[in-house]
Design an enzyme around this catalytic site. Structure first.
Site, PDB file in Angstrom:
ATOM      1  CG  ASP A  52      -0.415  -0.165   2.510  1.00 11.88           C
ATOM      2  OD1 ASP A  52       0.829  -0.228   2.607  1.00 11.88           O
ATOM      3  OD2 ASP A  52      -1.187  -0.230   3.492  1.00 11.88           O
ATOM      4  CB  SER A  53       4.556   1.816  -0.354  1.00  9.84           C
ATOM      5  OG  SER A  53       4.770   0.652  -1.124  1.00  9.84           O
ATOM      6  CG  ASP A  91       0.406  -4.106   2.037  1.00  9.48           C
ATOM      7  OD1 ASP A  91       0.679  -5.080   2.767  1.00  9.48           O
ATOM      8  OD2 ASP A  91       1.186  -3.168   1.823  1.00  9.48           O
ATOM      9  CE  LYS A 119       3.345  -6.065   3.558  1.00  7.70           C
ATOM     10  NZ  LYS A 119       2.944  -4.901   4.367  1.00  7.70           N
ATOM     11  CD  GLU A 121       0.606  -1.575   8.046  1.00 10.86           C
ATOM     12  OE1 GLU A 121       0.273  -0.813   8.985  1.00 10.86           O
ATOM     13  OE2 GLU A 121       1.051  -1.163   6.963  1.00 10.86           O
ATOM     14  CD  GLU A 189       7.792  -0.144   7.412  1.00  8.66           C
ATOM     15  OE1 GLU A 189       6.831  -0.868   7.051  1.00  8.66           O
ATOM     16  OE2 GLU A 189       7.980   1.004   6.979  1.00  8.66           O
TER      17      GLU A 189
HETATM   18  O1  KIV Z   1       3.512  -1.048   1.452  1.00  9.28           O
HETATM   19  C1  KIV Z   1       4.641  -1.521   1.322  1.00  9.28           C
HETATM   20  O2  KIV Z   1       5.328  -1.303   0.316  1.00  9.28           O
HETATM   21  C2  KIV Z   1       5.152  -2.350   2.383  1.00  9.28           C
HETATM   22  C3  KIV Z   1       6.618  -2.634   2.389  1.00  9.28           C
HETATM   23  C4  KIV Z   1       7.367  -1.442   2.813  1.00  9.28           C
HETATM   24  C5  KIV Z   1       6.936  -3.807   3.241  1.00  9.28           C
HETATM   25  O3  KIV Z   1       4.432  -2.747   3.244  1.00  9.28           O
END
Ligand code: KIV
Length: 268
Positions: A52-53, A91, A119, A121, A189
């Site tokens: 989600d970056s 994510d 994934k 968090e 992280e």
């Molecule tokens: O959103 C993302 O790119 C991430 C990575 C930094 C692990 O969660």
């Protein structure tokens, strides 16, 4: 356009990734689009993460809390159209897994879009969601340490985790709970290097993937624009870009613009 094959006999599995633990470092990079997914896959990266970056790197948001399921589905599908050998991780975005039912429904949507695993968090606080996702047969990767979806609770700062004994113990407990719940991997992280090493030693079959957490992880993940210097406006302290794509793009664009001519004159 030449497209990669749809059915691959060499597609990696989560088990393949786990079998690398202790034998070979696991390289993970983010991909948000089709050409990047193809380039990274052809370079032999075994996990492509549609993180989600995406929110900051592609969509122009200040943090990941603005990313929605619709954004994720759209970009996961673009990456999946590369039909990579690599596993595609996706994510679950902010507020998409508030209950086990919501988490499972949204994880299914990401799998339907082409993800191989999801994934999310958190540790103990999302354990019922993780268990429900695993019970639905969906491969799961954890994410501990600094949790970008909680950036507002952190006062807008990316803070290092595991600095005191309570933080260390909490991370070790969370990692154990995730492993017991069936997470095949876990991103760490901004965790202190000693705590990262301890989690990696005690994580059983679960693979640890670090970012800004020191060298003692089973693998490392980077946000691809940080690695190739294509997002020059912010680079985390722990990154040394290997390329300066933004500089090269601007030079190419300027030299192309400088060579344009007025119609009929041959001159500018
Ligand atoms: O959103 C993302 O790119 C991430 C990575 C930094 C692990 O969660």
């Amino acid at each position: 356009m030449h497209n990669p094959p749809r059915v691959r006999s060499d597609k990696l599995s989560c088990g393949d990734i786990q079998s690398l633990k202790g034998r070979e470092p696991i390289a993970v990079l983010t991909a948000y689009d089709h050409p990047t997914a193809r380039l990274l896959d052809e370079a032999g990266i075994p996990i492509l993460l549609v993180g989600d970056s995406l929110g900051m790197m592609v969509l122009g948001f200040p943090d990941t809390t603005h990313v929605t399921m619709e954004h994720m589905v759209h970009h996961v599908a673009a990456v999946a159209r590369a039909h990579p050998k690599a596993l595609i991780g996706a994510d679950l975005p902010h507020l998409s897994y508030r209950t086990p039912e919501e988490g499972v429904a949204n994880a299914r949507r990401l799998l339907e879009a082409g993800a191989d695993f999801v994934k999310a968090e958190g540790g103990q606080e999302i354990l019922s969601v993780v268990k429900a996702i695993r019970a639905a047969g969906i491969p799961f990767c954890g994410h501990l340490g600094m949790l970008p979806q909680h950036i507002h609770e952190e006062g807008g700062k990316y803070r290092i985790k595991g600095r005191d004994e309570a933080g260390r113990q909490r991370l070790l407990d969370d990692a154990r709970y995730l492993e017991e719940a069936g997470a095949f991997a876990c991103v760490l992280e901004l965790v202190t290097p000693p705590v990262t090493a301890e989690i990696t030693r005690t994580a059983g079959r679960m693979v640890t993937i670090g970012i800004g957490s020191g060298p003692d992880c089973d693998g490392q993940v980077l946000v691809t624009p940080d690695l190739i210097g294509s997002f020059p406006w912010f680079t985390p302290k722990f990154i040394q870009p290997r390329l300066q794509v933004s500089r090269d793009v601007q030079q190419a664009v300027s030299s192309w613009k400088a060579g344009l001519v007025l119609p009929g004159t041959g001159n500018r």
